[in-house]
Design a protein around this motif. Structure first.
Motif, PDB file in Angstrom:
ATOM      1  N   ASN A  24       7.311   2.304  -8.846  1.00  0.00           N
ATOM      2  CA  ASN A  24       6.772   3.113  -7.757  1.00  0.00           C
ATOM      3  C   ASN A  24       6.341   2.213  -6.600  1.00  0.00           C
ATOM      4  O   ASN A  24       5.647   1.213  -6.807  1.00  0.00           O
ATOM      5  CB  ASN A  24       5.554   3.895  -8.255  1.00  0.00           C
ATOM      6  CG  ASN A  24       4.952   4.770  -7.173  1.00  0.00           C
ATOM      7  OD1 ASN A  24       5.603   5.695  -6.684  1.00  0.00           O
ATOM      8  ND2 ASN A  24       3.722   4.471  -6.770  1.00  0.00           N
ATOM      9  N   GLU A  25       6.729   2.580  -5.394  1.00  0.00           N
ATOM     10  CA  GLU A  25       6.279   1.885  -4.174  1.00  0.00           C
ATOM     11  C   GLU A  25       6.215   0.373  -4.398  1.00  0.00           C
ATOM     12  O   GLU A  25       5.159  -0.257  -4.247  1.00  0.00           O
ATOM     13  CB  GLU A  25       4.914   2.408  -3.734  1.00  0.00           C
ATOM     14  CG  GLU A  25       4.953   3.875  -3.322  1.00  0.00           C
ATOM     15  CD  GLU A  25       3.656   4.381  -2.708  1.00  0.00           C
ATOM     16  OE1 GLU A  25       2.595   3.834  -3.022  1.00  0.00           O
ATOM     17  OE2 GLU A  25       3.707   5.328  -1.912  1.00  0.00           O
ATOM     18  N   TYR A  28       4.169   9.259   4.105  1.00  0.00           N
ATOM     19  CA  TYR A  28       2.944   9.949   4.510  1.00  0.00           C
ATOM     20  C   TYR A  28       2.657   9.780   5.993  1.00  0.00           C
ATOM     21  O   TYR A  28       2.054  10.637   6.611  1.00  0.00           O
ATOM     22  CB  TYR A  28       1.735   9.431   3.706  1.00  0.00           C
ATOM     23  CG  TYR A  28       1.838   9.771   2.246  1.00  0.00           C
ATOM     24  CD1 TYR A  28       1.376  10.991   1.774  1.00  0.00           C
ATOM     25  CD2 TYR A  28       2.414   8.892   1.344  1.00  0.00           C
ATOM     26  CE1 TYR A  28       1.482  11.320   0.432  1.00  0.00           C
ATOM     27  CE2 TYR A  28       2.527   9.206   0.003  1.00  0.00           C
ATOM     28  CZ  TYR A  28       2.058  10.425  -0.456  1.00  0.00           C
ATOM     29  OH  TYR A  28       2.173  10.759  -1.782  1.00  0.00           O
ATOM     30  N   ILE A  37      -1.972   2.460   4.305  1.00  0.00           N
ATOM     31  CA  ILE A  37      -1.815   1.566   3.149  1.00  0.00           C
ATOM     32  C   ILE A  37      -1.269   0.200   3.549  1.00  0.00           C
ATOM     33  O   ILE A  37      -1.712  -0.823   3.072  1.00  0.00           O
ATOM     34  CB  ILE A  37      -0.857   2.161   2.088  1.00  0.00           C
ATOM     35  CG1 ILE A  37      -1.299   3.567   1.702  1.00  0.00           C
ATOM     36  CG2 ILE A  37      -0.763   1.271   0.854  1.00  0.00           C
ATOM     37  CD1 ILE A  37      -0.346   4.250   0.754  1.00  0.00           C
ATOM     38  N   GLU A  42       7.855  11.550  -2.444  1.00  0.00           N
ATOM     39  CA  GLU A  42       6.432  11.809  -2.191  1.00  0.00           C
ATOM     40  C   GLU A  42       6.252  12.142  -0.727  1.00  0.00           C
ATOM     41  O   GLU A  42       6.771  11.441   0.144  1.00  0.00           O
ATOM     42  CB  GLU A  42       5.563  10.581  -2.491  1.00  0.00           C
ATOM     43  CG  GLU A  42       5.305  10.324  -3.933  1.00  0.00           C
ATOM     44  CD  GLU A  42       4.284   9.213  -4.155  1.00  0.00           C
ATOM     45  OE1 GLU A  42       3.336   9.092  -3.361  1.00  0.00           O
ATOM     46  OE2 GLU A  42       4.466   8.479  -5.139  1.00  0.00           O
ATOM     47  N   SER A  44      -6.856  10.879  -6.834  1.00  0.00           N
ATOM     48  CA  SER A  44      -6.192  10.076  -5.794  1.00  0.00           C
ATOM     49  C   SER A  44      -6.043   8.618  -6.244  1.00  0.00           C
ATOM     50  O   SER A  44      -6.871   8.094  -7.005  1.00  0.00           O
ATOM     51  CB  SER A  44      -6.972  10.194  -4.480  1.00  0.00           C
ATOM     52  OG  SER A  44      -7.452   8.944  -4.066  1.00  0.00           O
ATOM     53  N   LYS A  87      -9.708  14.842  -2.860  1.00  0.00           N
ATOM     54  CA  LYS A  87      -8.547  14.643  -1.989  1.00  0.00           C
ATOM     55  C   LYS A  87      -7.367  15.334  -2.667  1.00  0.00           C
ATOM     56  O   LYS A  87      -6.664  14.740  -3.486  1.00  0.00           O
ATOM     57  CB  LYS A  87      -8.275  13.147  -1.798  1.00  0.00           C
ATOM     58  CG  LYS A  87      -7.259  12.857  -0.718  1.00  0.00           C
ATOM     59  CD  LYS A  87      -7.035  11.363  -0.552  1.00  0.00           C
ATOM     60  CE  LYS A  87      -6.139  11.081   0.645  1.00  0.00           C
ATOM     61  NZ  LYS A  87      -5.753   9.677   0.716  1.00  0.00           N
TER      62      LYS A  87
HETATM   63  C1  BG6 Z   1       1.300   6.921  -3.048  1.00  0.00           C
HETATM   64  C2  BG6 Z   1       1.251   6.749  -4.541  1.00  0.00           C
HETATM   65  O1  BG6 Z   1       0.879   5.729  -2.458  1.00  0.00           O
HETATM   66  O2  BG6 Z   1       0.465   7.828  -2.421  1.00  0.00           O
HETATM   67  C3  BG6 Z   1       0.537   7.866  -5.282  1.00  0.00           C
HETATM   68  O3  BG6 Z   1       2.518   6.544  -5.087  1.00  0.00           O
HETATM   69  C4  BG6 Z   1      -0.658   8.307  -4.475  1.00  0.00           C
HETATM   70  O4  BG6 Z   1       0.211   7.394  -6.554  1.00  0.00           O
HETATM   71  C5  BG6 Z   1      -0.173   8.861  -3.152  1.00  0.00           C
HETATM   72  O5  BG6 Z   1      -1.473   9.229  -5.128  1.00  0.00           O
HETATM   73  C6  BG6 Z   1      -1.261   9.415  -2.261  1.00  0.00           C
HETATM   74  O6  BG6 Z   1      -2.277   8.480  -2.114  1.00  0.00           O
HETATM   75  P1  BG6 Z   1      -3.782   8.846  -2.444  1.00  0.00           P
HETATM   76  O7  BG6 Z   1      -4.525   7.601  -2.318  1.00  0.00           O
HETATM   77  O8  BG6 Z   1      -4.168   9.876  -1.445  1.00  0.00           O
HETATM   78  O9  BG6 Z   1      -3.778   9.392  -3.826  1.00  0.00           O
END
Ligand code: BG6
Length: 470
Positions: free
Chosen positions: A171-172, A304, A323, A365, A423, A431
């Motif tokens: 993942n990522e 995102y 991030i 995602e 989260s 969240k």
């Molecule tokens: C991604 C991850 O970075 O973003 C997830 O793969 C994560 O695991 C998602 O939950 C959203 O980020 P957050 O911090 O809002 O949960």
């Protein structure tokens, strides 16, 4: 009206084991890095599991998977992305024999999906490195992790070869640059971690990803294997060429990971990144061939937000929640957590990736983390009037449709946290990303009951009409 989305478009939702399964020590499961980070991926590391760590119980999917998958099926999911917790299968990570009870759990989960015609899409490693591998081996800095990961992957590929077709390796994977413990299980504190060790860890992960891709194809040639990266288009803060070049370099640092996965070799510009950081990657015999011969079938990514870059970042206020770092964009609104909302960034990411690689893409995602409030609807049923989430997703999916019209080959879309979960960055339950509300609060209280939000029916219609309702 033109049919924008292909007939076989895989609509669905995404989760990760450590953020929602709970049952952190049930049926032989070992501890992962998540069980000692009660404040999230960037916070303190505790000696052992602590009561304030919401991930230990998550949303109790471990015991409620039937109810949850039924709800996913009601929305019409064609695909469901989740991860296997490595520590359910190999509790410490370095055992030679797997834990049968862990394997049985995922048999049940995948069978339940297949019962409704939902294809599982499975991530092998979603921020869940066994804690033992982190403490004893310093995580992915140690080449031995490749062997442990191979054993784990071989075990689950063999076990689920007739149940799971779509797999993601890490993942990522590019997040290891920013969160070495959560992402790469690297025990050394970030401030003490040399760039040499960090990039060597990345090399080990890239080689591991290629090696398990090879194993996957031997076990079932019909498997489709993808890599998974954070997509974050970078805009220069001004048209000044210095800022444009700065944005370009940020993009390249990010592309490094998908370039190796898709093209099978380090890009030319990597040499400069390594040189600038005094890094000399140690290649073991055969690494080059392994990378070259085992490239991925598709590229998947999370999206995102976009980010903004400047040649002189010290002149600006820092952005919140990005991030990968970056500066705030004055033209964009932000979520309550400061993540900037930019649907067109998704359009750009899709086109950029496709221009670069021309292989199928999968958005695995995307979504809005927001505070939700339970209210009664006109029939007296509890729900959440989450029009803000609908607006967010509608706008992003419109951009996906636009990219499809441009001819970008997109396999599917799984919204993040289709059911509320803990989260990753801040380990909160408030969240929320889901179409399904889970009654559990930041202080751990709550009944764990599930309630459909307004977005539940909205997404159901999107899937039913194959995106025409957008
Ligand atoms: C991604 C991850 O970075 O973003 C997830 O793969 C994560 O695991 C998602 O939950 C959203 O980020 P957050 O911090 O809002 O949960």
């Amino acid at each position: 009206m033109t049919k924008r989305f292909p007939e076989n478009f895989l609509w669905g939702g995404a989760t990760a084991a450590n953020q929602y399964e709970g049952a952190y020590n049930a049926d032989g499961k070992g501890l992962s890095v998540q069980d000692v980070t009660p404040d999230g991926g960037f916070g303190q590391i505790t000696d052992g599991p602590t009561e304030d760590n919401l991930k230990l119980e998550g949303i109790d999917f471990y015991h409620r998977y039937k109810e949850d998958i039924k709800l996913f099926a009601e929305m019409g999911f064609k695909v469901y992305r989740t991860s296997i917790a490595w520590t359910r299968i190999f509790p410490n990570g370095d055992e030679t024999e797997p834990n049968e009870a862990g394997l049985e759990f995922y048999d049940k989960v995948f069978d339940e999906c297949l019962k409704y015609g939902i294809e599982p899409l499975v991530t092998l490693s979603h921020y869940e490195t066994p804690l033992h591998l982190s403490k004893e081996y310093d995580g992915w800095t140690n080449r031995k992790l490749i062997d442990f990961f191979e054993r784990y992957a071989r075990t689950v590929f063999t076990r689920y070869k007739d149940k799971v077709k779509y797999w993601l390796t890490f993942n990522e994977i590019n997040s290891v640059l920013h969160a070495p413990f959560m992402s790469g299980g690297i025990w050394t504190k970030p401030e003490d971690l040399s760039k040499q060790d960090l990039y060597q860890a990345i090399h080990h992960e890239l080689v591991a990803s290629a090696k398990v891709t090879k194993i996957a194809r031997e076990i079932n040639p019909d498997f489709e294997i993808g890599c998974m990266v954070i997509a974050m288009p970078t805009y220069p803060i001004t048209p000044h060429p210095d800022d444009v070049v700065s944005a370009y370099h940020s993009e390249r640092q990010n592309y490094l990971f998908s370039d190796v996965h898709v093209r099978g070799k380090y890009p030319n510009y990597a040499k400069k990144i390594f040189r600038d950081n005094n890094v000399e990657i140690e290649f073991a015999e055969g690494d080059e061939e392994i990378l070259l011969e085992n490239t991925v079938d598709f590229l998947s990514f999370s999206y995102y937000m976009s980010r903004v870059s400047s040649a002189h970042p010290e002149k600006y206020k820092k952005g919140r929640g990005n991030i990968l770092g970056g500066l705030p964009n004055p033209h964009l609104e932000s979520s309550e957590w400061g993540w900037q909302i930019d649907p067109q960034g998704l359009y750009l990411a899709l086109n950029d990736f496709y221009d670069r690689y021309e292989i199928p893409l999968f958005i695995v995602e995307n979504g809005l983390g927001a505070v939700d409030e339970l209210v009664k609807d006109e029939n007296g049923e509890w729900t959440v009037e989450d029009d803000y989430r609908i607006d967010y997703m509608n706008a992003h999916l419109q951009q996906v449709g636009r990219a499809v019209e441009d001819g970008v080959d997109i396999m599917g879309y799984t919204s993040w946290g289709c059911i509320d979960l803990v989260s990753a960055s801040t380990a909160e339950l408030s969240k929320r990303y889901g179409f399904i509300y889970v009654d559990r609060n930041n202080d751990g209280s709550g009944s764990f009951e599930r309630y459909k939000k307004k977005s539940f029916n909205w997404y159901k219609e999107v899937i039913e009409t194959n995106g025409e309702s957008l």
